[in-house]
Motif scaffolding. Structure first.
Motif, PDB file in Angstrom:
ATOM      1  N   ASN A  88       0.819  -1.218   0.000  1.00 61.93           N
ATOM      2  CA  ASN A  88       0.000   0.000   0.000  1.00 61.93           C
ATOM      3  C   ASN A  88       0.849   1.262   0.000  1.00 61.93           C
ATOM      4  O   ASN A  88       0.537   2.230  -0.684  1.00 61.93           O
ATOM      5  CB  ASN A  88      -0.954   0.009   1.195  1.00 61.93           C
ATOM      6  N   TYR A  89       1.930   1.263   0.769  1.00 64.09           N
ATOM      7  CA  TYR A  89       2.777   2.456   0.858  1.00 64.09           C
ATOM      8  C   TYR A  89       3.444   2.746  -0.491  1.00 64.09           C
ATOM      9  O   TYR A  89       3.462   3.871  -0.973  1.00 64.09           O
ATOM     10  CB  TYR A  89       3.812   2.269   1.962  1.00 64.09           C
ATOM     11  N   GLY A  90       3.989   1.707  -1.109  1.00 62.14           N
ATOM     12  CA  GLY A  90       4.628   1.881  -2.412  1.00 62.14           C
ATOM     13  C   GLY A  90       3.665   2.374  -3.470  1.00 62.14           C
ATOM     14  O   GLY A  90       3.976   3.269  -4.257  1.00 62.14           O
ATOM     15  N   LYS A  91       2.454   1.791  -3.491  1.00 59.91           N
ATOM     16  CA  LYS A  91       1.452   2.169  -4.488  1.00 59.91           C
ATOM     17  C   LYS A  91       0.869   3.553  -4.217  1.00 59.91           C
ATOM     18  O   LYS A  91       0.759   4.375  -5.120  1.00 59.91           O
ATOM     19  CB  LYS A  91       0.306   1.153  -4.511  1.00 59.91           C
ATOM     20  N   ALA A  92       0.462   3.788  -2.970  1.00 57.74           N
ATOM     21  CA  ALA A  92      -0.299   5.000  -2.665  1.00 57.74           C
ATOM     22  C   ALA A  92       0.568   6.230  -2.441  1.00 57.74           C
ATOM     23  O   ALA A  92       0.205   7.323  -2.847  1.00 57.74           O
ATOM     24  CB  ALA A  92      -1.172   4.764  -1.429  1.00 57.74           C
ATOM     25  N   ILE A  93       1.702   6.064  -1.806  1.00 53.97           N
ATOM     26  CA  ILE A  93       2.531   7.222  -1.457  1.00 53.97           C
ATOM     27  C   ILE A  93       3.668   7.408  -2.460  1.00 53.97           C
ATOM     28  O   ILE A  93       3.820   8.468  -3.061  1.00 53.97           O
ATOM     29  CB  ILE A  93       3.097   7.090  -0.029  1.00 53.97           C
ATOM     30  N   VAL A  94       4.466   6.377  -2.648  1.00 49.55           N
ATOM     31  CA  VAL A  94       5.674   6.528  -3.459  1.00 49.55           C
ATOM     32  C   VAL A  94       5.333   6.789  -4.925  1.00 49.55           C
ATOM     33  O   VAL A  94       5.695   7.831  -5.475  1.00 49.55           O
ATOM     34  CB  VAL A  94       6.599   5.304  -3.311  1.00 49.55           C
ATOM     35  N   LEU A  95       4.657   5.852  -5.565  1.00 47.84           N
ATOM     36  CA  LEU A  95       4.395   5.994  -7.003  1.00 47.84           C
ATOM     37  C   LEU A  95       3.597   7.248  -7.322  1.00 47.84           C
ATOM     38  O   LEU A  95       3.873   7.930  -8.307  1.00 47.84           O
ATOM     39  CB  LEU A  95       3.680   4.760  -7.547  1.00 47.84           C
ATOM     40  N   ASN A  96       2.626   7.567  -6.516  1.00 50.78           N
ATOM     41  CA  ASN A  96       1.799   8.742  -6.796  1.00 50.78           C
ATOM     42  C   ASN A  96       2.560  10.054  -6.667  1.00 50.78           C
ATOM     43  O   ASN A  96       2.084  11.078  -7.157  1.00 50.78           O
ATOM     44  CB  ASN A  96       0.564   8.762  -5.880  1.00 50.78           C
TER      45      ASN A  96
ATOM     46  N   ASP B 198       6.030 -10.653  -2.971  1.00 56.69           N
ATOM     47  CA  ASP B 198       4.744 -11.331  -2.825  1.00 56.69           C
ATOM     48  C   ASP B 198       3.957 -11.188  -4.130  1.00 56.69           C
ATOM     49  O   ASP B 198       3.381 -10.139  -4.403  1.00 56.69           O
ATOM     50  CB  ASP B 198       3.960 -10.721  -1.666  1.00 56.69           C
ATOM     51  N   PRO B 199       3.913 -12.233  -4.947  1.00 58.73           N
ATOM     52  CA  PRO B 199       3.251 -12.103  -6.249  1.00 58.73           C
ATOM     53  C   PRO B 199       1.762 -11.819  -6.134  1.00 58.73           C
ATOM     54  O   PRO B 199       1.160 -11.310  -7.081  1.00 58.73           O
ATOM     55  CB  PRO B 199       3.508 -13.455  -6.924  1.00 58.73           C
ATOM     56  N   THR B 200       1.154 -12.091  -4.989  1.00 58.82           N
ATOM     57  CA  THR B 200      -0.278 -11.810  -4.848  1.00 58.82           C
ATOM     58  C   THR B 200      -0.560 -10.317  -4.747  1.00 58.82           C
ATOM     59  O   THR B 200      -1.712  -9.898  -4.873  1.00 58.82           O
ATOM     60  CB  THR B 200      -0.879 -12.529  -3.625  1.00 58.82           C
ATOM     61  N   LEU B 201       0.456  -9.490  -4.516  1.00 59.00           N
ATOM     62  CA  LEU B 201       0.265  -8.043  -4.482  1.00 59.00           C
ATOM     63  C   LEU B 201       0.336  -7.402  -5.852  1.00 59.00           C
ATOM     64  O   LEU B 201      -0.079  -6.258  -6.032  1.00 59.00           O
ATOM     65  CB  LEU B 201       1.312  -7.385  -3.572  1.00 59.00           C
ATOM     66  N   LEU B 202       0.867  -8.128  -6.827  1.00 56.93           N
ATOM     67  CA  LEU B 202       1.010  -7.572  -8.174  1.00 56.93           C
ATOM     68  C   LEU B 202      -0.336  -7.597  -8.890  1.00 56.93           C
ATOM     69  O   LEU B 202      -1.098  -8.556  -8.761  1.00 56.93           O
ATOM     70  CB  LEU B 202       2.046  -8.358  -8.972  1.00 56.93           C
ATOM     71  N   PRO B 203      -0.651  -6.532  -9.639  1.00 63.72           N
ATOM     72  CA  PRO B 203      -1.938  -6.507 -10.345  1.00 63.72           C
ATOM     73  C   PRO B 203      -1.971  -7.551 -11.461  1.00 63.72           C
ATOM     74  O   PRO B 203      -0.945  -7.867 -12.060  1.00 63.72           O
ATOM     75  CB  PRO B 203      -1.989  -5.093 -10.910  1.00 63.72           C
TER      76      PRO B 203
END
Length: 179
Positions: free
Chosen positions: A35-43, A58-63
């Motif tokens: 969540n941190y990488g997706k919501a804070i870093v990338l944005n 964790d491959p289950t986190l990948l879209p």
């Protein structure tokens, strides 16, 4: 009587998918797609950097529908053929220092989410790399300026500057005393 169910063909299992494409912006790799990488870093970096790779163990986190033009990798560390201008490090805490040292040794920029290191040995390695390399180092992605905070203050009924108590449970390794 036993029933038989048709089983669809299996999908290909791979640790790595995609490829690098050329671009004008500096290249970056994100380590940690939580969540941190997706919501804070990338944005907060997409305008300035071209995200060339995302590493998440964790491959289950990948879209399932992955963006093209970049590598998606479940390796915890860059592979031998990977070099980036910027390493965005938001992975498991005990990996931060080692990834930052790797980036610095390549002459790249390391942007590291807190904590910067989880042991005295990791801190020593990081300080040594800072002394002997030409790479640049930035500590932390500060969430205090994130637009989300205005919504949280509104929902909590607090004003700017009012104290807010919150906590999080993190399943990581213990940090050194007085960390």
């Amino acid at each position: 009587a036993a029933r038989r169910f048709a089983v669809a063909e299996g999908s290909v299992v791979a640790e790595r998918e995609g490829s690098l494409t050329a671009g004008k912006k500096p290249t970056a790799a994100l380590f940690g797609y939580g969540n941190y990488g997706k919501a804070i870093v990338l944005n907060n970096v997409r305008e300035a950097l071209r995200i060339a790779a995302i590493h998440e163990i964790d491959p289950t986190l990948l879209p399932l529908a992955r963006e093209g033009g970049m590598l998606w990798d479940t390796a915890h560390f860059p592979r031998d053929d990977e070099r980036y201008d910027v390493y965005l490090i938001a992975s498991y805490h005990h990996t931060h220092a080692r990834l930052a040292v790797h980036a610095l040794r390549q002459g790249a920029v390391a942007v590291v989410e807190k904590p910067l290191a989880t042991s005295v040995g990791q801190l020593d390695d990081l300080l040594t790399a800072l002394d002997v390399t030409k790479g640049r180092f930035f500590a932390g992605f500060h969430k205090r300026y994130a637009p989300f905070n205005a919504f949280a203050r509104r929902d909590l009924g607090t004003r700017l500057g009012d104290p807010v108590h919150y906590h999080a449970i993190v399943f990581e390794e213990p940090l050194p005393a007085r960390h």
